[in-house]
Design a protein around this motif. Structure first.
Motif, PDB file in Angstrom:
ATOM      1  N   ASP A  28      43.027   0.421  -6.326  1.00 28.41           N
ATOM      2  CA  ASP A  28      43.684  -0.716  -5.673  1.00 28.41           C
ATOM      3  C   ASP A  28      42.642  -1.456  -4.847  1.00 28.41           C
ATOM      4  O   ASP A  28      41.965  -0.856  -4.018  1.00 28.41           O
ATOM      5  CB  ASP A  28      44.803  -0.196  -4.770  1.00 28.41           C
ATOM      6  N   ASN A  29      42.515  -2.747  -5.044  1.00 29.58           N
ATOM      7  CA  ASN A  29      41.519  -3.530  -4.316  1.00 29.58           C
ATOM      8  C   ASN A  29      41.889  -3.768  -2.859  1.00 29.58           C
ATOM      9  O   ASN A  29      41.116  -4.336  -2.108  1.00 29.58           O
ATOM     10  CB  ASN A  29      41.287  -4.871  -5.022  1.00 29.58           C
ATOM     11  N   THR A  30      43.079  -3.346  -2.440  1.00 28.72           N
ATOM     12  CA  THR A  30      43.495  -3.505  -1.050  1.00 28.72           C
ATOM     13  C   THR A  30      42.611  -2.670  -0.129  1.00 28.72           C
ATOM     14  O   THR A  30      42.264  -3.091   0.955  1.00 28.72           O
ATOM     15  CB  THR A  30      44.967  -3.067  -0.881  1.00 28.72           C
ATOM     16  N   PHE A  31      42.253  -1.465  -0.572  1.00 24.55           N
ATOM     17  CA  PHE A  31      41.417  -0.570   0.214  1.00 24.55           C
ATOM     18  C   PHE A  31      39.966  -0.797  -0.185  1.00 24.55           C
ATOM     19  O   PHE A  31      39.633  -0.812  -1.355  1.00 24.55           O
ATOM     20  CB  PHE A  31      41.786   0.894  -0.056  1.00 24.55           C
ATOM     21  N   ARG A  32      39.126  -0.956   0.813  1.00 26.06           N
ATOM     22  CA  ARG A  32      37.703  -1.145   0.550  1.00 26.06           C
ATOM     23  C   ARG A  32      36.906  -0.241   1.478  1.00 26.06           C
ATOM     24  O   ARG A  32      37.326   0.041   2.582  1.00 26.06           O
ATOM     25  CB  ARG A  32      37.298  -2.593   0.771  1.00 26.06           C
ATOM     26  N   SER A  33      35.780   0.169   0.998  1.00 24.68           N
ATOM     27  CA  SER A  33      34.910   1.020   1.801  1.00 24.68           C
ATOM     28  C   SER A  33      33.905   0.145   2.530  1.00 24.68           C
ATOM     29  O   SER A  33      33.022  -0.434   1.926  1.00 24.68           O
ATOM     30  CB  SER A  33      34.196   2.027   0.905  1.00 24.68           C
ATOM     31  N   TYR A  34      34.073   0.029   3.853  1.00 20.89           N
ATOM     32  CA  TYR A  34      33.154  -0.751   4.676  1.00 20.89           C
ATOM     33  C   TYR A  34      32.295   0.193   5.494  1.00 20.89           C
ATOM     34  O   TYR A  34      32.788   1.179   6.040  1.00 20.89           O
ATOM     35  CB  TYR A  34      33.915  -1.666   5.630  1.00 20.89           C
ATOM     36  N   GLY A  35      31.016  -0.102   5.620  1.00 20.63           N
ATOM     37  CA  GLY A  35      30.153   0.710   6.478  1.00 20.63           C
ATOM     38  C   GLY A  35      29.862   2.075   5.887  1.00 20.63           C
ATOM     39  O   GLY A  35      29.639   2.223   4.696  1.00 20.63           O
ATOM     40  N   SER A  36      29.904   3.086   6.758  1.00 21.76           N
ATOM     41  CA  SER A  36      29.554   4.437   6.324  1.00 21.76           C
ATOM     42  C   SER A  36      30.596   4.993   5.355  1.00 21.76           C
ATOM     43  O   SER A  36      31.756   4.616   5.395  1.00 21.76           O
ATOM     44  CB  SER A  36      29.429   5.362   7.534  1.00 21.76           C
ATOM     45  N   ASP A  37      30.140   5.867   4.511  1.00 22.93           N
ATOM     46  CA  ASP A  37      31.028   6.507   3.540  1.00 22.93           C
ATOM     47  C   ASP A  37      31.478   7.846   4.134  1.00 22.93           C
ATOM     48  O   ASP A  37      31.048   8.907   3.715  1.00 22.93           O
ATOM     49  CB  ASP A  37      30.300   6.695   2.216  1.00 22.93           C
ATOM     50  N   TYR A  38      32.333   7.772   5.129  1.00 25.93           N
ATOM     51  CA  TYR A  38      32.753   8.943   5.895  1.00 25.93           C
ATOM     52  C   TYR A  38      33.718   9.816   5.109  1.00 25.93           C
ATOM     53  O   TYR A  38      34.256   9.420   4.087  1.00 25.93           O
ATOM     54  CB  TYR A  38      33.386   8.504   7.219  1.00 25.93           C
ATOM     55  N   PHE A  39      33.911  11.032   5.631  1.00 27.46           N
ATOM     56  CA  PHE A  39      34.846  11.971   5.019  1.00 27.46           C
ATOM     57  C   PHE A  39      36.246  11.761   5.577  1.00 27.46           C
ATOM     58  O   PHE A  39      36.417  11.383   6.743  1.00 27.46           O
ATOM     59  CB  PHE A  39      34.411  13.420   5.281  1.00 27.46           C
ATOM     60  N   VAL A  40      37.246  11.992   4.734  1.00 26.47           N
ATOM     61  CA  VAL A  40      38.649  11.887   5.143  1.00 26.47           C
ATOM     62  C   VAL A  40      39.418  13.087   4.599  1.00 26.47           C
ATOM     63  O   VAL A  40      39.022  13.699   3.613  1.00 26.47           O
ATOM     64  CB  VAL A  40      39.318  10.588   4.635  1.00 26.47           C
ATOM     65  N   TRP A  41      40.492  13.409   5.283  1.00 26.59           N
ATOM     66  CA  TRP A  41      41.496  14.340   4.771  1.00 26.59           C
ATOM     67  C   TRP A  41      42.638  13.490   4.245  1.00 26.59           C
ATOM     68  O   TRP A  41      43.134  12.611   4.950  1.00 26.59           O
ATOM     69  CB  TRP A  41      42.021  15.243   5.884  1.00 26.59           C
ATOM     70  N   VAL A  42      43.053  13.722   3.029  1.00 29.97           N
ATOM     71  CA  VAL A  42      44.199  13.040   2.449  1.00 29.97           C
ATOM     72  C   VAL A  42      45.299  14.088   2.327  1.00 29.97           C
ATOM     73  O   VAL A  42      45.135  15.085   1.622  1.00 29.97           O
ATOM     74  CB  VAL A  42      43.864  12.420   1.080  1.00 29.97           C
ATOM     75  N   VAL A  43      46.395  13.880   3.059  1.00 27.34           N
ATOM     76  CA  VAL A  43      47.479  14.860   3.109  1.00 27.34           C
ATOM     77  C   VAL A  43      48.716  14.244   2.457  1.00 27.34           C
ATOM     78  O   VAL A  43      49.162  13.165   2.849  1.00 27.34           O
ATOM     79  CB  VAL A  43      47.804  15.254   4.568  1.00 27.34           C
ATOM     80  N   ALA A  44      49.262  14.942   1.467  1.00 32.55           N
ATOM     81  CA  ALA A  44      50.468  14.481   0.782  1.00 32.55           C
ATOM     82  C   ALA A  44      51.610  15.454   1.067  1.00 32.55           C
ATOM     83  O   ALA A  44      51.406  16.667   1.103  1.00 32.55           O
ATOM     84  CB  ALA A  44      50.236  14.393  -0.719  1.00 32.55           C
TER      85      ALA A  44
END
Length: 85
Positions: A28-44
């Motif tokens: 989805d082009n709505t989300f873009r990666s700006y700046g650092s490519d940091y780590f995330v937790w994705v919780v479903a």
């Protein structure tokens, strides 16, 4: 995972990844990666877990950054807290 007197959630999972991997996976082009490519937790979470106007919440997702960011929701402090009464 269980909340209060409700039935346990059918499925709860978390994945640890770079934000760019999340963006690529969403397609989805709505989300873009700006700046650092940091780590995330994705919780479903599957099941009725929160507030829904129709009472039919079937799943939800939270994206939590693994970087310390000095931010706070601006409206939170003004919300009432019935636990204090």
């Amino acid at each position: 995972m269980k909340w209060g007197d409700h039935r346990p959630y059918p499925r709860v999972e978390a994945k640890y990844m770079r934000y760019s991997d999340l963006v690529a996976g969403l397609g989805d082009n709505t989300f873009r990666s700006y700046g650092s490519d940091y780590f995330v937790w994705v919780v479903a979470v599957s099941g009725q877990y929160g507030i829904s106007p129709l009472g039919r919440t079937t799943w939800g997702i939270a994206i939590v950054t693994d970087e310390w960011v000095p931010a706070w929701p601006p409206f939170f402090d003004a919300l009432p807290d019935q636990a204090k009464n």
